[in-house]
Write a protein that holds these residues in place. Sequence first.
Motif, PDB file in Angstrom:
ATOM      1  N   ASN A 414       0.743  -1.306  -0.126  1.00 31.42           N
ATOM      2  CA  ASN A 414       0.051   0.148  -0.133  1.00 31.42           C
ATOM      3  C   ASN A 414       0.771   1.332  -0.112  1.00 31.42           C
ATOM      4  N   VAL A 415       1.940   1.241   0.920  1.00 29.90           N
ATOM      5  CA  VAL A 415       2.661   2.483   0.547  1.00 29.90           C
ATOM      6  C   VAL A 415       3.515   2.276  -0.477  1.00 29.90           C
ATOM      7  N   LEU A 416       3.974   1.495  -1.275  1.00 31.39           N
ATOM      8  CA  LEU A 416       4.690   1.663  -2.477  1.00 31.39           C
ATOM      9  C   LEU A 416       3.678   2.271  -3.393  1.00 31.39           C
ATOM     10  N   GLY A 417       2.348   1.979  -3.496  1.00 38.71           N
ATOM     11  CA  GLY A 417       1.268   2.388  -4.177  1.00 38.71           C
ATOM     12  C   GLY A 417       1.294   1.716  -5.793  1.00 38.71           C
ATOM     13  N   GLY A 418       0.237   1.928  -6.266  1.00 36.46           N
ATOM     14  CA  GLY A 418       0.011   1.437  -7.778  1.00 36.46           C
ATOM     15  C   GLY A 418      -0.069   0.143  -7.844  1.00 36.46           C
ATOM     16  N   ARG A 419       0.153  -0.388  -9.094  1.00 35.30           N
ATOM     17  CA  ARG A 419       0.177  -1.914  -9.412  1.00 35.30           C
ATOM     18  C   ARG A 419       1.637  -2.228  -9.046  1.00 35.30           C
ATOM     19  N   VAL A 420       1.723  -3.101  -8.095  1.00 40.86           N
ATOM     20  CA  VAL A 420       3.172  -3.321  -7.673  1.00 40.86           C
ATOM     21  C   VAL A 420       3.217  -4.848  -7.077  1.00 40.86           C
ATOM     22  N   ALA A 421       4.447  -5.432  -6.882  1.00 37.63           N
ATOM     23  CA  ALA A 421       4.475  -6.748  -6.313  1.00 37.63           C
ATOM     24  C   ALA A 421       5.928  -6.625  -5.764  1.00 37.63           C
ATOM     25  N   LEU A 422       5.980  -7.526  -4.627  1.00 36.70           N
ATOM     26  CA  LEU A 422       7.162  -7.686  -3.863  1.00 36.70           C
ATOM     27  C   LEU A 422       7.844  -9.071  -4.138  1.00 36.70           C
ATOM     28  N   ASP A 423       8.802  -9.423  -4.910  1.00 37.63           N
ATOM     29  CA  ASP A 423       9.507 -10.885  -5.159  1.00 37.63           C
ATOM     30  C   ASP A 423      10.816 -11.011  -4.199  1.00 37.63           C
ATOM     31  N   ALA A 424      10.542 -12.001  -3.569  1.00 33.97           N
ATOM     32  CA  ALA A 424      11.853 -12.369  -2.512  1.00 33.97           C
ATOM     33  C   ALA A 424      13.206 -12.576  -3.272  1.00 33.97           C
ATOM     34  N   ARG A 425      14.310 -11.930  -3.180  1.00 31.43           N
ATOM     35  CA  ARG A 425      15.384 -12.091  -3.893  1.00 31.43           C
ATOM     36  C   ARG A 425      16.178 -13.172  -3.387  1.00 31.43           C
ATOM     37  N   PRO A 426      16.479 -13.869  -4.603  1.00 31.79           N
ATOM     38  CA  PRO A 426      17.202 -15.461  -4.543  1.00 31.79           C
ATOM     39  C   PRO A 426      18.345 -15.308  -3.341  1.00 31.79           C
ATOM     40  N   SER A 427      19.012 -14.057  -3.093  1.00 32.89           N
ATOM     41  CA  SER A 427      20.084 -14.152  -2.216  1.00 32.89           C
ATOM     42  C   SER A 427      19.592 -13.908  -0.849  1.00 32.89           C
ATOM     43  N   ALA A 428      18.479 -13.326  -0.552  1.00 32.75           N
ATOM     44  CA  ALA A 428      17.785 -13.009   0.786  1.00 32.75           C
ATOM     45  C   ALA A 428      17.313 -14.467   1.183  1.00 32.75           C
ATOM     46  N   VAL A 429      16.731 -15.374   0.101  1.00 32.04           N
ATOM     47  CA  VAL A 429      16.064 -16.577   0.628  1.00 32.04           C
ATOM     48  C   VAL A 429      17.289 -17.578   1.162  1.00 32.04           C
ATOM     49  N   HIS A 430      18.545 -17.610   0.170  1.00 34.54           N
ATOM     50  CA  HIS A 430      19.609 -18.273   0.384  1.00 34.54           C
ATOM     51  C   HIS A 430      20.122 -17.948   1.791  1.00 34.54           C
ATOM     52  N   ALA A 431      20.328 -16.855   1.940  1.00 40.00           N
ATOM     53  CA  ALA A 431      20.969 -16.214   3.343  1.00 40.00           C
ATOM     54  C   ALA A 431      20.159 -16.823   4.548  1.00 40.00           C
ATOM     55  N   TRP A 432      18.843 -16.330   4.499  1.00 45.07           N
ATOM     56  CA  TRP A 432      17.938 -16.921   5.654  1.00 45.07           C
ATOM     57  C   TRP A 432      18.043 -18.482   5.637  1.00 45.07           C
ATOM     58  N   ASN A 433      18.148 -19.063   4.546  1.00 49.05           N
ATOM     59  CA  ASN A 433      17.968 -20.646   4.937  1.00 49.05           C
ATOM     60  C   ASN A 433      19.161 -20.991   5.268  1.00 49.05           C
ATOM     61  N   ARG A 434      20.411 -20.430   4.761  1.00 47.40           N
ATOM     62  CA  ARG A 434      21.725 -20.909   5.381  1.00 47.40           C
ATOM     63  C   ARG A 434      21.808 -20.791   6.685  1.00 47.40           C
ATOM     64  N   ARG A 435      21.309 -19.647   7.325  1.00 47.49           N
ATOM     65  CA  ARG A 435      21.647 -19.302   8.768  1.00 47.49           C
ATOM     66  C   ARG A 435      20.732 -20.284   9.420  1.00 47.49           C
ATOM     67  N   VAL A 436      19.405 -20.611   8.889  1.00 44.38           N
ATOM     68  CA  VAL A 436      18.462 -21.452   9.537  1.00 44.38           C
ATOM     69  C   VAL A 436      19.231 -22.945   9.752  1.00 44.38           C
ATOM     70  N   GLN A 437      19.834 -23.292   8.421  1.00 42.77           N
ATOM     71  CA  GLN A 437      20.476 -24.950   8.356  1.00 42.77           C
ATOM     72  C   GLN A 437      21.543 -24.791   9.431  1.00 42.77           C
ATOM     73  N   GLU A 438      22.373 -23.722   9.478  1.00 41.40           N
ATOM     74  CA  GLU A 438      23.548 -23.644  10.167  1.00 41.40           C
ATOM     75  C   GLU A 438      23.306 -24.000  11.652  1.00 41.40           C
ATOM     76  N   ARG A 439      22.041 -23.409  12.014  1.00 36.90           N
ATOM     77  CA  ARG A 439      21.560 -23.529  13.348  1.00 36.90           C
ATOM     78  C   ARG A 439      20.852 -25.029  13.704  1.00 36.90           C
ATOM     79  N   MET A 440      20.576 -25.671  12.510  1.00 34.08           N
ATOM     80  CA  MET A 440      19.991 -27.011  12.672  1.00 34.08           C
ATOM     81  C   MET A 440      20.857 -27.882  12.936  1.00 34.08           C
ATOM     82  N   LYS A 441      22.229 -27.848  12.793  1.00 33.78           N
ATOM     83  CA  LYS A 441      23.205 -28.653  12.834  1.00 33.78           C
ATOM     84  C   LYS A 441      23.349 -29.650  14.192  1.00 33.78           C
ATOM     85  N   ARG A 442      23.094 -28.596  15.133  1.00 30.07           N
ATOM     86  CA  ARG A 442      23.299 -29.175  16.489  1.00 30.07           C
ATOM     87  C   ARG A 442      22.168 -29.517  17.363  1.00 30.07           C
ATOM     88  N   THR A 443      20.908 -29.600  16.495  1.00 27.30           N
ATOM     89  CA  THR A 443      19.794 -29.721  17.050  1.00 27.30           C
ATOM     90  C   THR A 443      19.577 -31.252  17.232  1.00 27.30           C
TER      91      THR A 443
END
Length: 587
Positions: A414-443
């Motif tokens: 809504n703030v961006l306005g108009g016909r607009v979409a947000l698409d998750a960046r591959p780099s952000a997805v990979h960074a998030w997932n890498r951190r999650v999987q790193e923490r997962m190793k010791r669980t």
Amino acid sequence: MTGHEHVRVAVIGSGFGGLGAAVRLRREGVTDFVVLERASSVGGTWRDNSYPGCACDVPSHLYSFSFAPNPDWPRTFSGQEHIRAYLEHVTDTFGLRPHIRFDSEVKRMAWNAERLCWDIETTSGNLSADVVVSATGPLSDPKIPEIPGLDSFPGKVFHSARWDHDYDLRGKRVAMVGTGASAIQIVPAIQPLTERLTLFQRTPPWVMPRMDRAISGAERWLHRRLPFTTQARRGLLWGIRELQVQAFTKHPNELGLVERLARQNMARAIKDPELRAKLTPDYRIGCKRILLSSEYYPAIARPNVDVVASGLAEVRGSTLVAADGTEAEVDAIVFGTGFHVTDMPIAERVVGADGRTLAETWKGGMQALRGASAAGFPNWMTIIGPNTGLGNSSMILMIESQLNYMADYLRQLNVLGGRVALDARPSAVHAWNRRVQERMKRTVWNTGGCTSWYLDASGRNTTIWPGTTSEFRRATRRVELAEYAVVRAVSAKGGAEGREGARDSASASEERISAQNGAGQPKERNSAKSSASPTKGRKSANSRANADTSPAEQREGANNSASPPERPTTPPTTPSTPSAPTTPARR
């Protein structure tokens, strides 16, 4: 649903996730939305799972929405019928029925890059939506293993999630395949009815007593008259489970005490040393779900129950053959073999911006930014997505956190306005997932020495969140625009300029994320500090988000209103007995 309609938001599913999303949309002032439900009633997994003995193994006051407390739960652990009634009550209380399209199964949804919307085909008609919120859940599509000869079995066959109530089990020879959360509730319920019950056990579970009791009339009266007592009860249940998390995520050896308690629980009911040996797991407690039942072991000890310590390998007419060669003649087979969790069928029906399905994108394993957004699927979010499951607490807590994220996602559009979409960046997805999987190793889920439904075909844990629910709430409190590409509509005048210009406007943020990825230390940024992130309305937005939490959760959120740290601290663990997560019987 007739003709073609366009809505702001389309929600898929009407279980806890879908109904919660619908309530939150209305609270955010969004009324132009539909809830697409393939069945003829609400309830999700609590509608589908109606097998004998079906109940929740998370305490009732924690297994409910913070914005819709129920002072009248009849038991400390509620049965399926009470939970389904609660969801019907939520539907009516918040006026959701006009938004729900029943008997509308989604057959396909595809991103329309020209119109910046999702084109959705359902069994009741077609529509389009600016945003899709997929809340189908991981426990919606039953899984029956491929067993040679099963098609030629002359008797009755059904899955626990599709229970045939017209089939009478009395006096029948019944095979129960599986020993998961549903099976340990089914066995005590049907054992007295059957002539012979044969349990095919591939892997024994760890089972702890379920401390269930009726909630007294005085307690319910108190909760109705003094609502803060309901909140306090919920807060206490939540806090205890938060304190247990470190034992699962960082110090699995501390679960040894719990394991000893589980062995004692078994020994009290199972006197036969040979049977006890069959029922004793060879992996660390917590690696698979810790199951709760006070009736399972006593039922197994009855003389009309046989435990086959091997998986079902073949069916020869009415004879079932186990992997170890054991045979059993049966009249009916009940499969308690779980669901398509890491290979959700809905993923095959979602087609992204590059023409690939979500299933193809996730071929190497599910991953989504903050458990919600997949790269290449603009304006598409999932509730209970990858690595959002829990090992000891209520999934409702995680759902509400994701609803906070969904609400801010819509605010940003809504703030961006108009016909607009947000698409998750591959780099952000990979960074998030890498951190999650790193923490997962010791669980314990990765180190406990078991194979569970938490792991995908490659052995990667794509289901469980390796932290506390409060950590996840902080991580999903707001959308960080630096993690998304902003996609503008293509105008007739500007051609592709709108799209490229919008993507370029966030290039500096992308470079920062890339640099962090290279360093292996991705950090979350406060959107107020991001050049691409507006701050308008943030204060009131956070106030609305806090309105949907319990007092204990509100205090936690107030103390952690800043952007989430790279590795948030976890409360110290206690040796308290952990409760299993949430699905029927384990939801």
